[in-house]
Design a protein around this motif. Structure first.
Motif, PDB file in Angstrom:
ATOM      1  N   VAL A 173       0.804  -1.228   0.000  1.00  0.00           N
ATOM      2  CA  VAL A 173       0.000   0.000   0.000  1.00  0.00           C
ATOM      3  C   VAL A 173       0.833   1.271   0.000  1.00  0.00           C
ATOM      4  O   VAL A 173       0.337   2.343  -0.345  1.00  0.00           O
ATOM      5  CB  VAL A 173      -0.969   0.023   1.210  1.00  0.00           C
ATOM      6  N   LYS A 182      -4.239   5.912  -2.217  1.00  0.00           N
ATOM      7  CA  LYS A 182      -4.207   4.610  -2.881  1.00  0.00           C
ATOM      8  C   LYS A 182      -5.427   3.782  -2.488  1.00  0.00           C
ATOM      9  O   LYS A 182      -5.617   3.475  -1.309  1.00  0.00           O
ATOM     10  CB  LYS A 182      -2.934   3.857  -2.503  1.00  0.00           C
ATOM     11  N   VAL A 184      -7.646   0.697  -1.630  1.00  0.00           N
ATOM     12  CA  VAL A 184      -7.336  -0.609  -1.044  1.00  0.00           C
ATOM     13  C   VAL A 184      -8.650  -1.328  -0.787  1.00  0.00           C
ATOM     14  O   VAL A 184      -9.549  -0.778  -0.138  1.00  0.00           O
ATOM     15  CB  VAL A 184      -6.549  -0.470   0.277  1.00  0.00           C
ATOM     16  N   PHE A 215      -5.812   4.232   1.241  1.00  0.00           N
ATOM     17  CA  PHE A 215      -4.643   4.444   2.103  1.00  0.00           C
ATOM     18  C   PHE A 215      -4.029   5.796   1.793  1.00  0.00           C
ATOM     19  O   PHE A 215      -3.836   6.152   0.630  1.00  0.00           O
ATOM     20  CB  PHE A 215      -3.613   3.343   1.874  1.00  0.00           C
ATOM     21  N   LEU A 226      -6.963   3.493   7.296  1.00  0.00           N
ATOM     22  CA  LEU A 226      -7.566   3.543   5.964  1.00  0.00           C
ATOM     23  C   LEU A 226      -8.740   4.513   5.972  1.00  0.00           C
ATOM     24  O   LEU A 226      -9.472   4.622   6.969  1.00  0.00           O
ATOM     25  CB  LEU A 226      -8.050   2.154   5.539  1.00  0.00           C
ATOM     26  N   ASP A 304      -1.295  -8.831  -3.146  1.00  0.00           N
ATOM     27  CA  ASP A 304      -0.769  -7.796  -4.030  1.00  0.00           C
ATOM     28  C   ASP A 304      -1.006  -8.112  -5.503  1.00  0.00           C
ATOM     29  O   ASP A 304      -0.465  -7.439  -6.388  1.00  0.00           O
ATOM     30  CB  ASP A 304       0.723  -7.590  -3.785  1.00  0.00           C
ATOM     31  N   PRO A 313      -4.090  -3.328  -4.188  1.00  0.00           N
ATOM     32  CA  PRO A 313      -3.930  -4.422  -3.230  1.00  0.00           C
ATOM     33  C   PRO A 313      -5.231  -4.761  -2.507  1.00  0.00           C
ATOM     34  O   PRO A 313      -6.108  -3.917  -2.372  1.00  0.00           O
ATOM     35  CB  PRO A 313      -2.899  -3.854  -2.243  1.00  0.00           C
TER      36      PRO A 313
END
Length: 377
Positions: A173, A182, A184, A215, A226, A304, A313
């Motif tokens: 992450v 990002k 997730v 993230f 998160l 991943d 991910p």
């Protein structure tokens, strides 16, 4: 007690007399080895020196009592000295209860008056301290099922496992220097039906078995923070009031072409985007973000690779807390001062505000008007 006493002195022998039933007030009799060289090197004119005595006799008396006062201590001393035999060099009273100063003084004074040179009283605290010594760990385990060394090795293994999981999360992450946004996917692997909502009976949007999060950065140790929800916010110029459009949560990645998770009305969310970026003043544009914290110990696996439905991910974790995957949640207001940060990117000059210190009031029009994108040239 006899096994615990093995390391107390250098014994020639340690006899368990108490098992015979006729112990004359002595449960354990030990004979301490004294180095011959030290006896010979010291003048016999100093007979009171401990290091010139012959092999020394010790009496150890064990009392399994809940309470033990001075009267009982004197009775123990009297019983150990009956029979007219020569008093021992040392005496130890062991009892699994607290021994007061008066009790210890009574035992010591009576035995010393009879010629006993060294007197020890081992109460509950003394015995616990002895059992917790590394050399007695085998006794602690044998009699009480507790091993500090095994526990210590277990703790080391647990810490190593957590560190390995932390590295795995960082690689998937983002590391400490990450300052992006990002997406997730967090998923409960025990729930069948993924990624089709209709295959999960009573799919709960408040505590879903899988959900898109985002993230941003690492915060508390041993946890992964998160973003659960992310809403457009209008923050007044004086930073005292704010408003939020919570009908749309902008966490799910737009690039995902096979959405199998809940999201808002696409038309409404698109209208909010256009109004937000065209009508709200740049220095008043913000985001209300709801963060949730997952314990690293609750993460079962970091995927991943992802799958054909959702890009990586993926975080596979347990979901048995009050907030589902998360041990706790919290809201934050984030204001991009220049309003030019990329969708959610952490701008160098962004500002964070405490939600509890601002008043929520109506700033967005209702309904949100349908405006067109203004020319960016």
């Amino acid at each position: 007690m006899r096994q615990l006493a093995y390391g107390f002195r250098d014994w020639i022998r340690l006899e368990p007399l108490g098992r015979s039933g006729a112990d004359d007030g002595v449960d354990i009799r030990g004979v301490e080895r004294v180095q011959a060289g030290r006896r010979d090197a010291v003048s016999s004119a100093d007979p009171d020196r401990d290091d010139v005595s012959e092999d020394r006799v010790w009496f150890i008396q064990c009392k399994r009592e809940k309470t033990f006062g001075p009267a009982k201590a004197r009775a123990v001393a009297s019983a150990a000295l009956t029979g007219g035999a020569e008093p021992p060099f040392g005496f130890v009273l062991a009892a699994p209860c607290d021994l007061s100063k008066r009790t210890r003084d009574a035992l010591t004074s009576d035995l010393r008056a009879a010629g006993v040179r060294q007197v020890f009283a081992w109460g509950r605290g003394d015995l616990e301290d002895m059992l917790f010594l590394p050399e007695n760990d085998h006794l602690l385990f044998a009699y009480f099922g507790i091993s500090l060394q095994v526990r210590r090795r277990s703790q080391v293994a647990e810490l190593r496992s957590r560190l390995a999981r932390k590295r795995e999360v960082y690689r998937a992450v983002g590391d400490r220097s990450h300052r992006g946004f990002k997406p997730v996917l967090v998923r409960d692997p025990t729930v069948e039906g993924y990624p089709f909502r209709e295959r999960v009976p009573d799919f709960d949007d408040e505590n879903p078995p899988w959900m898109w999060t985002a993230f941003r950065h690492h915060s508390n140790p041993d946890t992964l923070a998160l973003v659960i929800k992310r809403h457009h916010a209008w923050i007044s110029a004086d930073r005292t009031k704010f408003d939020v459009i919570d009908s749309c949560s902008h966490v799910m990645p737009h690039r995902n072409g096979f959405n199998k998770a809940a999201r808002g009305d696409p038309e409404l969310c698109d209208r909010v985007w256009r109004f937000f970026h065209n009508e709200v003043p740049e220095d008043e544009r913000g985001w209300l973000e709801v963060f949730g914290w997952i314990m690293l110990d609750d993460i079962l696996l970091v995927d991943d690779l992802g799958d054909a439905f959702h890009e990586p991910p993926h975080i596979l974790a347990t979901r048995d807390h009050t907030f589902g995957f998360f041990t706790h949640t919290r809201e934050f207001l984030r204001l991009d001062r220049h309003g030019k940060s990329t969708a959610g990117a952490l701008a160098p000059d962004e500002e964070h505000l405490d939600v509890d210190k601002l008043k929520r009031t109506r700033l967005f029009p209702d309904p949100i008007p349908d405006v067109q994108w203004k020319s960016r040239w």
